[in-house]
Write a protein that holds these residues in place. Structure first.
Motif, PDB file in Angstrom:
ATOM      1  N   VAL A   1      41.160  42.707  42.971  1.00 44.23           N
ATOM      2  CA  VAL A   1      41.552  41.847  44.077  1.00 44.23           C
ATOM      3  C   VAL A   1      42.867  41.144  43.744  1.00 44.23           C
ATOM      4  N   ILE A   2      42.951  40.647  42.522  1.00 40.09           N
ATOM      5  CA  ILE A   2      44.167  39.940  42.118  1.00 40.09           C
ATOM      6  C   ILE A   2      45.374  40.864  42.198  1.00 40.09           C
ATOM      7  N   SER A  77      34.259  26.575  41.374  1.00 40.72           N
ATOM      8  CA  SER A  77      33.031  27.263  40.949  1.00 40.72           C
ATOM      9  C   SER A  77      33.265  28.753  40.664  1.00 40.72           C
ATOM     10  N   ASN A  78      34.448  29.246  41.005  1.00 41.74           N
ATOM     11  CA  ASN A  78      34.748  30.665  40.793  1.00 41.74           C
ATOM     12  C   ASN A  78      36.180  30.780  40.275  1.00 41.74           C
ATOM     13  N   ARG A  79      36.321  31.015  38.978  1.00 38.86           N
ATOM     14  CA  ARG A  79      37.668  31.016  38.377  1.00 38.86           C
ATOM     15  C   ARG A  79      38.573  32.102  38.942  1.00 38.86           C
ATOM     16  N   HIS A  80      37.998  33.233  39.389  1.00 38.90           N
ATOM     17  CA  HIS A  80      38.825  34.306  39.953  1.00 38.90           C
ATOM     18  C   HIS A  80      39.412  33.885  41.298  1.00 38.90           C
ATOM     19  N   ILE A  84      43.352  33.281  42.330  1.00 40.29           N
ATOM     20  CA  ILE A  84      43.982  33.827  43.538  1.00 40.29           C
ATOM     21  C   ILE A  84      44.662  32.709  44.323  1.00 40.29           C
ATOM     22  N   CYS A  85      43.995  31.584  44.450  1.00 38.56           N
ATOM     23  CA  CYS A  85      44.581  30.467  45.189  1.00 38.56           C
ATOM     24  C   CYS A  85      45.845  29.957  44.491  1.00 38.56           C
ATOM     25  N   LYS A  86      45.825  29.908  43.179  1.00 35.73           N
ATOM     26  CA  LYS A  86      47.019  29.499  42.430  1.00 35.73           C
ATOM     27  C   LYS A  86      48.165  30.481  42.672  1.00 35.73           C
ATOM     28  N   ASP A  93      52.641  29.725  36.210  1.00 38.35           N
ATOM     29  CA  ASP A  93      51.747  29.991  35.075  1.00 38.35           C
ATOM     30  C   ASP A  93      50.658  30.990  35.453  1.00 38.35           C
ATOM     31  N   ALA A  94      50.120  30.837  36.656  1.00 41.74           N
ATOM     32  CA  ALA A  94      49.086  31.779  37.122  1.00 41.74           C
ATOM     33  C   ALA A  94      49.667  33.180  37.267  1.00 41.74           C
TER      34      ALA A  94
END
Length: 130
Positions: A1-2, A77-80, A84-86, A93-94
């Protein structure tokens, strides 16, 4: 997805996310929120009727909404999804954390501009390339 998001392929990213969301019913609200962000990302169509200024206003509102989600810890609650939001807000950095998915410096540049300066003018590209 990323990887799909880094390429600006939002519809395909949404399709994959919807499959993941169906497997994780307990966190479906955060997946739905991400789906809305991906779906509503403004894209400029130079042959359309929308002016560049109108697009810029819509994009800035969308960008602020993405940033608000980060500030509110919507995706904590969901690092993935948080990653994506970052990326959507153009967090350098992201983006750099995903450098293995960005095949060249040029891919990094295009991705960064897509999420930070989508209305960049060609004469300004040299500044960002440096």
């Amino acid at each position: 997805v990323i990887s799909l998001v880094l390429q600006g392929r939002m519809d395909e990213a949404r399709q994959v996310l919807s499959k993941k969301a169906s497997l994780r019913v307990e966190s479906s609200s955060v997946f739905k929120r991400m789906d809305v962000l991906l779906q509503t990302m403004p894209l400029f169509n130079p042959t359309g009727t929308q002016t560049l200024t109108e697009f810029d206003v819509k994009w800035r509102h969308w960008h602020e909404e993405c940033d608000r989600c980060l500030q509110d810890n919507t995706f904590a609650s969901n690092r993935h999804l948080e990653t994506i939001c970052k990326i959507l807000v153009g967090d350098e950095d992201a983006l750099l954390e995903q450098k293995e998915l960005l095949s060249t410096w040029y891919h990094f540049l295009v991705t960064r501009l897509l999420f930070t300066y989508p209305t960049i003018k060609p004469p300004d590209l040299h500044y960002y390339a440096q």
